[in-house]
Design a protein around this motif. Structure first.
Motif, PDB file in Angstrom:
ATOM      1  N   CYS B  51      12.939  -2.606  -8.164  1.00 22.83           N
ATOM      2  CA  CYS B  51      11.987  -1.616  -8.682  1.00 22.83           C
ATOM      3  C   CYS B  51      12.171  -1.400 -10.189  1.00 22.83           C
ATOM      4  CB  CYS B  51      12.171  -0.273  -7.981  1.00 22.83           C
ATOM      5  SG  CYS B  51      11.753  -0.281  -6.247  1.00 22.83           S
ATOM      6  N   CYS B  52      13.402  -1.582 -10.663  1.00 26.81           N
ATOM      7  CA  CYS B  52      13.725  -1.238 -12.052  1.00 26.81           C
ATOM      8  C   CYS B  52      13.547  -2.420 -12.993  1.00 26.81           C
ATOM      9  CB  CYS B  52      15.163  -0.749 -12.132  1.00 26.81           C
ATOM     10  SG  CYS B  52      16.351  -2.070 -11.820  1.00 26.81           S
ATOM     11  N   THR B  53      12.942  -3.509 -12.504  1.00 28.70           N
ATOM     12  CA  THR B  53      12.827  -4.713 -13.323  1.00 28.70           C
ATOM     13  C   THR B  53      12.013  -4.444 -14.591  1.00 28.70           C
ATOM     14  OG1 THR B  53      12.875  -6.033 -11.311  1.00 28.70           O
ATOM     15  CG2 THR B  53      12.101  -7.134 -13.318  1.00 28.70           C
ATOM     16  N   ALA B  96      -4.136  -3.792  -8.587  1.00 30.32           N
ATOM     17  CA  ALA B  96      -5.022  -2.688  -8.202  1.00 30.32           C
ATOM     18  C   ALA B  96      -6.192  -3.211  -7.365  1.00 30.32           C
ATOM     19  CB  ALA B  96      -5.532  -1.963  -9.447  1.00 30.32           C
ATOM     20  N   GLU B  97      -6.753  -4.327  -7.796  1.00 35.13           N
ATOM     21  CA  GLU B  97      -7.951  -4.872  -7.159  1.00 35.13           C
ATOM     22  C   GLU B  97      -7.661  -5.428  -5.761  1.00 35.13           C
ATOM     23  OE1 GLU B  97     -10.264  -8.913  -8.146  1.00 35.13           O
ATOM     24  OE2 GLU B  97      -9.924  -7.671  -9.903  1.00 35.13           O
ATOM     25  N   CYS B  98      -6.515  -6.058  -5.587  1.00 34.94           N
ATOM     26  CA  CYS B  98      -6.183  -6.708  -4.303  1.00 34.94           C
ATOM     27  C   CYS B  98      -5.439  -5.781  -3.347  1.00 34.94           C
ATOM     28  CB  CYS B  98      -5.338  -7.953  -4.539  1.00 34.94           C
ATOM     29  SG  CYS B  98      -6.174  -9.210  -5.483  1.00 34.94           S
ATOM     30  N   HIS B  99      -5.333  -4.508  -3.707  1.00 38.69           N
ATOM     31  CA  HIS B  99      -4.584  -3.563  -2.868  1.00 38.69           C
ATOM     32  C   HIS B  99      -3.151  -4.076  -2.673  1.00 38.69           C
ATOM     33  CE1 HIS B  99      -4.398  -0.052  -0.369  1.00 38.69           C
ATOM     34  NE2 HIS B  99      -4.053  -0.713   0.708  1.00 38.69           N
ATOM     35  N   GLY B 100      -2.578  -4.561  -3.766  1.00 44.39           N
ATOM     36  CA  GLY B 100      -1.216  -5.085  -3.705  1.00 44.39           C
ATOM     37  C   GLY B 100      -0.170  -3.995  -3.814  1.00 44.39           C
ATOM     38  N   LEU B 101      -0.567  -2.776  -3.514  1.00 41.23           N
ATOM     39  CA  LEU B 101       0.387  -1.668  -3.564  1.00 41.23           C
ATOM     40  C   LEU B 101      -0.069  -0.587  -2.609  1.00 41.23           C
ATOM     41  CD1 LEU B 101      -0.885   1.011  -5.290  1.00 41.23           C
ATOM     42  CD2 LEU B 101      -0.855  -0.736  -7.051  1.00 41.23           C
ATOM     43  N   GLN B 102       0.870   0.174  -2.096  1.00 44.85           N
ATOM     44  CA  GLN B 102       0.530   1.376  -1.330  1.00 44.85           C
ATOM     45  C   GLN B 102       1.200   2.577  -1.984  1.00 44.85           C
ATOM     46  OE1 GLN B 102       0.783   0.816   2.988  1.00 44.85           O
ATOM     47  NE2 GLN B 102      -0.046  -1.226   2.789  1.00 44.85           N
ATOM     48  N   CYS B 103       2.486   2.817  -1.665  1.00 43.15           N
ATOM     49  CA  CYS B 103       3.119   3.955  -2.343  1.00 43.15           C
ATOM     50  C   CYS B 103       3.277   3.662  -3.823  1.00 43.15           C
ATOM     51  CB  CYS B 103       4.443   4.337  -1.688  1.00 43.15           C
ATOM     52  SG  CYS B 103       5.917   3.483  -2.286  1.00 43.15           S
ATOM     53  N   GLY B 104       3.420   2.390  -4.178  1.00 40.54           N
ATOM     54  CA  GLY B 104       3.430   2.004  -5.586  1.00 40.54           C
ATOM     55  C   GLY B 104       4.774   2.120  -6.269  1.00 40.54           C
ATOM     56  N   PHE B 105       5.810   2.524  -5.524  1.00 44.02           N
ATOM     57  CA  PHE B 105       7.109   2.722  -6.172  1.00 44.02           C
ATOM     58  C   PHE B 105       7.697   1.395  -6.648  1.00 44.02           C
ATOM     59  CE2 PHE B 105      11.578   3.891  -6.571  1.00 44.02           C
ATOM     60  CZ  PHE B 105      11.484   5.160  -7.142  1.00 44.02           C
TER      61      PHE B 105
END
Lengths: 781, 161
Positions: B51-53, B96-105
């Motif tokens: 996550c911290c990359t 954002a467009e491909c829904h490549g995230l949910q919680c986004g953390f």
């Protein structure tokens, strides 16, 4: 955002209104309104909150699973430079205990005794997080260490076993009785039995517990937290702080995943205590190690199953015992037991059933809510039994399930009639007929189980295929009225009609904010929707759990929008100077008030003018009943949802390595509200089921967690998770808004047994526990 | 005993930032607390979750395993620096467009990793995508849409170059 009443400062990077511009009603797949903030690094997670002058809190936790606390000496910690406060149980202003579900048995801070490793004992507030941790190490506690009580079976059945806590060791025993199992045993032509175990799974959300408490001028406190259910937090926090609920203002901050692990309180009361004590804002952020002790996990289970059947595979009876270890405190154990009991044989029609589900207290890690919630454990056992029965009867796994499949009109084990379509036999057929992935190409070592770490040329690799079916209850069960509330406001801003949607429902990543905007667009015919930050300045929305928010908060937003719409119609009639009932059937479409007979009557903006229409509505699901304490009978569930998985695996039978090659899912969701979000939920739920099947377990010995890190607790990476095929069905549940069914949990149930069945198919092994480890395959354990 | 601090200079997202940090201050904490750039997330603090990359001179590094002082004199790009002014980068838009995230953390870490991956390999195969981002964990998505997002980002980059 605006805040009134508290007189306290607002943190920078606090949650804010999210505009959901563009189009996309129910059934479309508009992008998440919070997606842009999230990819720009501007979304304020609870760990990102910041306010000048804030202190940092730290929590001292017990290293022992069971011990008496002889003495606590905080003087050296208090004298540490930079420390503002050190608090113990004596400093808890109000009630000393809290808990979910009316069982307030969990101490805010341990007094006299600790009952699990990691139990909070003392709090420190200091000017820097490192200072707080160093000071914490100076707190001197004298323990009288006791032998931990870790035997769940003895806790359930041995009256001589010492008590973990004053409630006794048995949290709940829920029987289910149907027909006459003993008589059916005499008639069975085939009998199969098995003992199954499920290890402790962790939610492993990536954003550890965190939040900010800001003391307010009125003596109350503003809390910015990442939670699944603000109003239930509040019910527990207020009495412990000795404050009325209205003096505690809660705002949902960005939530870095939840999966059940944020249904219980973590740092909420602690941060508020420190803030009220010091008069300064206090932030607490757990690290990963602490997070493993900062929330409850999935209950580990021991399950004994015996099925008798005719030789053509028709099940005559099920004799089942399910034992769930809840650890030291109650948390969600009561309801987890209820689910395990009522769904103990899954979606199968069995005329004679005896189930006994038990939840017990021990000094093992505390367990509570996790995605699937009691239904996951039972599903692994009953699906394993179906495969065993198939083998005993010489049937294939799909056929034996179809022969016994429940359908609309049949009864659950509780006697509850399945009122909505449940096309399980058809779903199994679809899963079986999906194209198979290509055979293993062993020429590329990365395709082999173990990937780049492989040391063979794949000589020992065998392919297997397995199926799993999972039935999950959606929304809360057993008579609980888990309603939701929505406030919707429609007004003209900058010449355009804008809908503001305000709920207390927690967006935890699942995409609820997207759905709220879609529903508002569909019901109000407007494009612009703004989602207000979730807070407790609006009524209870219930928990973001049990796959229930699309149903419940979706329903609340829908009904509030419909009430606003009625207001628009009334206003339109007034503006047109015509009685409302002469305008015919009205709707709001494309920004216009439209009459079915007369066409477009007016633009919404022209009807509204300066008027603001605001309506608040509660949405309740159909009432359910409890389960009879002796027979388990009752219409206990609000909704049922089904998922079928087919798993294809390659197993290196010599090295014990597994590669899941493909996971296909067939799920009935009633109505697709947003395909993109929905598929994301099925993918994610499936991945967590894969984790439980072959990777994830909190390893405990003598009550102590041996692997509290991501180095040792493994969750699936992109290399572990195979490509998925999805078939999504839309058989509406007539009781639910838009006919939808909750979708987040069912795939977490069925992917685990499907994967294990596939490994059994490849290896011929019995494999009675999850996660399956290499040594279970090689026989070296 | 007061802790010794070091004056260091970092070029963060194109801006020169001077900051005084103790020798053991992690780059992640320096970015988040000292510089107020909280888009870089801390998920495990032991180098597993990714996550911290962040990008250190363009290369992805775990900022939770990097001391701030070792970045002295170097260029750092965080998620806040991926956009070109108001215009989000192809990688950001694709997620954002491909829904490549949910919680986004996990997202900022993925975005940094993928930005570096596509710079090295503008048209990766599925296998190369899997290898390239196997060091970043996501708990929500089951990765399916993340793979789509990486390919979409490659497409967008190609279209716009």
């Amino acid at each position: 955002m605006t805040r009134t009443g508290s007189g306290s400062a607002t943190p920078v990077r606090a949650p804010r209104d999210i505009a959901a511009p563009g189009t996309g009603g129910v059934g479309d797949s508009p992008l998440r309104p919070d997606g842009t903030l999230k990819v720009k690094g501007e979304f304020a997670y609870s760990s990102d909150l910041w306010i000048d002058g804030m202190l940092w809190g730290a929590t001292l936790r017990s290293p022992h699973p069971r011990a008496k606390i002889v003495s606590i000496d905080v003087s050296a910690a208090l004298a540490h430079p930079g420390v503002s406060a050190v608090l113990t149980h004596e400093d808890v202003p109000g009630r000393k205990h809290f808990g979910l579900d009316h069982t307030w048995d969990q101490p805010v801070l341990a007094a006299g005794e600790v009952r699990h490793q990691g139990e909070p004992i003392a709090l420190v507030a200091a000017d820097h997080p490192e200072t707080a941790r160093r000071a914490m190490e100076k707190i001197r506690i004298e323990y009288e260490v006791l032998e931990p009580l870790t035997d769940a079976r003895r806790a359930a059945f041995d009256p001589a076993y010492p008590q973990v806590q004053p409630r006794g060791n048995l949290a709940r025993h829920q029987p289910v009785r149907v027909g006459d199992v003993e008589a059916a045993k005499a008639r069975a032509e085939v009998v199969v039995s098995g003992e199954y175990r499920v290890g402790i799974q962790d939610q492993a959300f990536l954003g550890p517990e965190s939040g900010l408490a800001v003391p307010a001028e009125d003596g109350g406190v503003d809390l910015y937290v990442a939670t699944q259910w603000m109003h239930n937090d509040l019910k527990q926090i207020a009495p412990c702080l000795g404050l009325p609920e209205e003096k505690i203002r809660m705002t949902l901050s960005g939530v870095g995943g939840a999966f059940g692990g944020r249904e219980d309180l973590s740092m909420q009361i602690h941060a508020a205590m420190l803030a009220l004590h010091t008069g300064r804002p206090v932030k607490i952020v757990y690290n990963r190690y602490e997070s493993f002790f900062g929330h409850v996990h999935r209950h580990p289970a021991e399950m004994r199953y015996e099925y008798g059947a005719t030789k053509d595979g028709r099940i005559l009876y099920a004799d089942v015992e399910i034992l769930l270890d809840g650890g030291a405190y109650t948390s969600a154990t009561m309801n987890v037991v209820g689910n395990a009991a009522s769904l103990g044989v899954g979606p199968y029609v069995i005329p004679n059933i005896k189930i006994d589900a038990y939840g017990v207290y021990t000094n093992n890690p505390p367990c509570g809510a996790m995605r699937g919630f009691g239904a996951v454990q039972a599903c692994f056992a009953y699906e394993s039994m179906m495969d065993k029965l198939a083998e005993a009867c010489g049937l294939d796994p799909v056929t034996v399930r179809q022969v016994n499949a429940a359908s609309q009109g049949s009864e659950l084990a509780t006697g509850q009639v399945i009122w909505a379509p449940l096309p399980m036999a058809e779903m199994l057929r679809q899963a079986r007929e999906l194209p198979m992935p290509p055979p293993l190409d062993a020429s590329d070592i990365r395709n082999l189980p173990g990937g780049a770490s492989q040391t063979t040329h794949g000589e020992g690799v065998r392919r297997g295929v397995g199926y799993g079916v999972g039935l999950k209850n959606i929304c809360f069960s057993e008579g609980y009225d888990d309603y939701s509330t929505a406030r919707v406001r429609l007004e003209v801003i900058g010449g355009e009609a804008v809908a503001l949607v305000h709920t207390a429902a927690a967006e935890v990543g699942q995409g609820l904010v997207t759905l709220e905007a879609q529903i508002a667009r569909t019901e109000l015919g407007v494009e612009r929707v703004v989602i207000h930050p979730a807070d407790n300045q609006v009524g209870d929305a219930g928990s973001s759990s049990a796959s229930r928010q699309s149903y419940m908060t979706g329903g609340a937003v829908m009904t509030a929008c419909q009430a606003v719409r009625e207001g628009v119609f009334a206003l339109a009639a007034a503006r047109l100077d015509r009685p409302l009932d002469t305008l015919g059937d009205l709707s709001l479409v494309g920004g216009k008030v439209v009459s079915e007979s007369a066409g477009v009557l007016a633009a919404i903006e022209d009807v509204l003018g300066d008027a603001v229409i605001e309506e608040t509505r509660e949405y309740h699901h159909e009432p359910t009943t409890g389960m009879d304490p002796v027979t388990g009978r009752g219409d206990s569930h609000t909704q049922l949802a089904l998922c079928v998985h087919r798993a294809v695996v390659d197993v290196d039978v010599e090295l014990g390595l597994v590669k899941v090659v493909e996971l296909a899912a067939v799920q009935d969701v009633g109505k697709i509200l947003n395909r993109l979000s929905l598929e994301g939920q099925i993918h994610g739920g499936t991945a967590q089921g894969l984790g439980l099947a072959v990777m994830e377990e909190i390893v405990v010995s003598d009550g102590k967690v041996r692997n509290p890190s991501f180095t040792d607790y493994l969750i699936p990476t992109i290399l572990d998770m195979p490509p998925m095929r999805l078939e999504i069905l839309e058989n509406a549940d007539p009781r639910a808004p838009y006919g939808l069914r909750g979708a987040g949990e069912p795939p977490t149930l069925s992917s685990t047994p499907a994967i294990v069945a596939a490994i059994r198919d490849a290896t011929g092994l019995a494999l009675t526990r999850v996660p399956v480890r290499p040594e279970h395959i090689t026989g070296s354990s | 005993m007061p802790e010794r601090v070091h004056e260091i200079t970092l070029t963060v997202n194109g801006t020169v930032r001077r900051v005084a940090v103790p020798g053991r201050r992690l780059l992640s904490d320096c970015l988040r607390h000292d510089l107020g750039l909280t888009g870089t997330h801390v998920g495990c603090e032991h180098g597993v979750c990714g996550c911290c990359t962040v990008l250190l001179d363009g290369e992805p590094v775990r900022s939770c395993l990097t001391f701030a002082v070792t970045a002295d004199g170097h260029e750092i790009t965080t998620v806040e620096g991926l956009a070109d002014g108001e215009r989000m980068s192809p990688v950001q838009r694709a997620f954002a467009e491909c829904h490549g995230l949910q919680c986004g953390f996990c997202t900022p870490g993925f975005l940094c990793t993928v930005t570096a991956l596509l710079r090295e390999n503008p048209a990766p195969t599925d296998e190369e995508v899997l290898e390239g981002i196997s060091g970043n964990l996501c708990r929500c998505t089951g990765y399916q849409n993340i793979i789509k997002a990486v390919h979409r980002a490659a497409e967008l980059t190609a279209e716009e170059s």
